[in-house]
Scaffold this active site. Structure first.
Site: not given
Ligand code: HEC
Ligand code: HEC
Length: 394
Positions: A153
């Site tokens: 990520e």
């Molecule tokens: C490269 C793409 C990417 C980036 C950059 C990213 N996310 Fe995500 N995010 C995802 C993915 C894919 C998941 C699911 C991962 C898993 O469940 O293992 C996720 C899950 C989440 C969730 C959980 C939502 C749920 O319903 O469970 C939140 C809240 C979230 N991200 C916030 C953030 C925040 C705040 C940041 C920055 C610090 C961030 N994300 C950066 C791809 C990204």
């Protein structure tokens, strides 16, 4: 009607019981309360009403929050300097125009690396009892640090991120003035989580219908809602987020027919707990804004909402839904879209081409921005979240 509600209630109690045995972290709750935050937002499942079949989304005004923390969190959420390459921010994978997700099958991180999971919406994630598909983050504060160090990520080292932020006068000043102990990992997580909580949207037609009655759903939407309840979708997709409050086995009733999902072998909760019964168990996702967040499921293996509903009917409802049922349920699910986002997406027309352009535009901006100049990223990086922010504030 009464009979049906009792049915739903007992089904949702079942859903509560089948949650993995995880305890609320009391020390953490105490920390949140010391920060002046409403603890039920962070542990929605603790709220006595969080698991009732259909629960209105509380308006954002009802959360006590510190505007300074929110503003800081907003900047950090859009700041690509939190990533190793300086090109990926939280908003790269969670953008307003895509309903808070990224429209890709699985997310693309630093250096174009592919993850294994589909980006869920960040909107209304404050009401999830755990974060991530496998619930590995207890709450939004600890969730926020995950992507920063996740190799596919943002791929960065948390210590280095903290050191870098400390050299940016604006951030150093903000953290020092907002948090008694200044710039720490916990406070970085807390600030970002403030913005995640701030991304609560209650302007869906269904929510208006439930909470104020100001909106009347169409006949088809109402029929879809009824079928959604009658065929048992609401036994797992209930509460404020129509999901987000229990773990369930994918394929608990019928066998999986989704060959892509079978092939990718994501073990879900099992990877964390090692318990055999947790194989292929995932957090039930929220269905708010689901019409805007294709593709679907933890691996993004299904591209249309119709097909996702059909498969759910089979693997979790144990029945083949009729075409009419699928259409009605999809129509109901459409009423769960935030009006502001739905408007944006339809104005955009061709989503595919637009997504591509947006990604390129964001990458270019992240590149142009690595010199550590004064921050004011919101407007540049994510016009969409910004726009809805404005809409909400005015
Ligand atoms: C490269 C793409 C990417 C980036 C950059 C990213 N996310 Fe995500 N995010 C995802 C993915 C894919 C998941 C699911 C991962 C898993 O469940 O293992 C996720 C899950 C989440 C969730 C959980 C939502 C749920 O319903 O469970 C939140 C809240 C979230 N991200 C916030 C953030 C925040 C705040 C940041 C920055 C610090 C961030 N994300 C950066 C791809 C990204
Ligand atoms: C036994 C619990 C259970 C029941 C019943 C259930 N679901 Fe689900 N639903 C889940 C789980 C778990 C997932 C996530 C599965 C995955 O990604 O592997 C999910 C995912 C979904 C998704 C994809 C959401 C996204 O963001 O990717 C949709 C849409 C959905 N369900 C709709 C329905 C409908 C409509 C019904 C009724 C026909 C239904 N579900 C019944 C547990 C359930």
């Amino acid at each position: 009607m009464i009979k049906r509600s009792i049915g739903i209630l007992s089904l949702s109690l079942l859903a509560m019981v089948s949650r993995a045995d995880e305890k609320i972290d009391e020390a953490y709750q105490a920390f949140l309360q010391s920060q002046g935050e409403a603890s039920w937002i962070n542990a929605a499942a603790n709220h006595p009403l969080a698991n009732t079949a259909n629960r209105p989304i509380p308006p954002i005004e009802s959360f006590s929050s510190d505007p300074a923390k929110q503003a800081l969190g907003f900047e950090l959420f859009h700041d690509a300097r939190l990533s190793r390459s300086g090109t990926v921010s939280c908003s790269s994978c969670h953008t307003g125009m895509m309903g808070g997700a990224d429209g890709s099958r699985v997310s693309v991180g630093v250096g174009g690396l592919l993850g294994t999971r589909n980006s869920p919406t960040v909107f209304n994630s404050a009401f999830n009892f755990r974060q991530f598909w496998d619930g590995r983050a207890f709450d939004l504060d600890s969730q926020a640090l995950g992507p920063i160090t996740n190799p596919v990520e943002m791929g960065h080292d948390l210590e280095v991120v903290l050191q870098n932020l400390a050299t940016i006068p604006h951030y150093a000043e903000q953290f020092a003035s907002i948090y008694p102990d200044g710039l720490t990992a916990a406070n970085l997580g807390n600030a970002i989580a403030q913005h995640s909580r701030d991304m609560t949207r209650s302007d869906s037609r269904f929510n208006e219908h439930l909470s104020t009655g100001a909106v009347t759903l169409s006949e088809q939407e109402l029929r879809g809602w009824e079928r959604f309840n009658d065929v048992g979708c609401a036994s797992c997709h209930n509460g404020i987020n129509l999901g987000g409050n229990s773990y369930q086995k994918m394929g608990n009733v019928g066998p999986l027919s989704n060959t892509a999902m079978i092939a990718s072998l994501d073990e879900g909760l099992f990877a964390r707990t090692g318990r055999e019964q947790d194989r292929q168990v995932f957090k039930v996702p929220s269905l708010n804004n689901v019409a805007l967040t294709a593709p679907y499921f933890h691996d993004g293996s299904v591209s249309s909402l119709e097909e996702a509903v059909r498969q759910m009917g089979q693997v979790s409802g144990g029945r083949k839904l009729s075409n009419a049922d699928v259409e009605d349920i999809v129509s109901f699910l459409g009423s769960l879209s935030s009006e502001a986002f739905a408007g944006m997406s339809s104005r955009m027309g061709n989503m595919g081409g637009m997504r591509q352009q947006m990604r390129q535009r964001m990458q270019q901006m992240h590149h142009g921005e690595q010199q550590g100049q004064q921050m004011n990223h919101g407007q540049h990086h994510d016009a969409s979240t910004d726009q809805t922010r404005q809409m909400r504030r005015h």
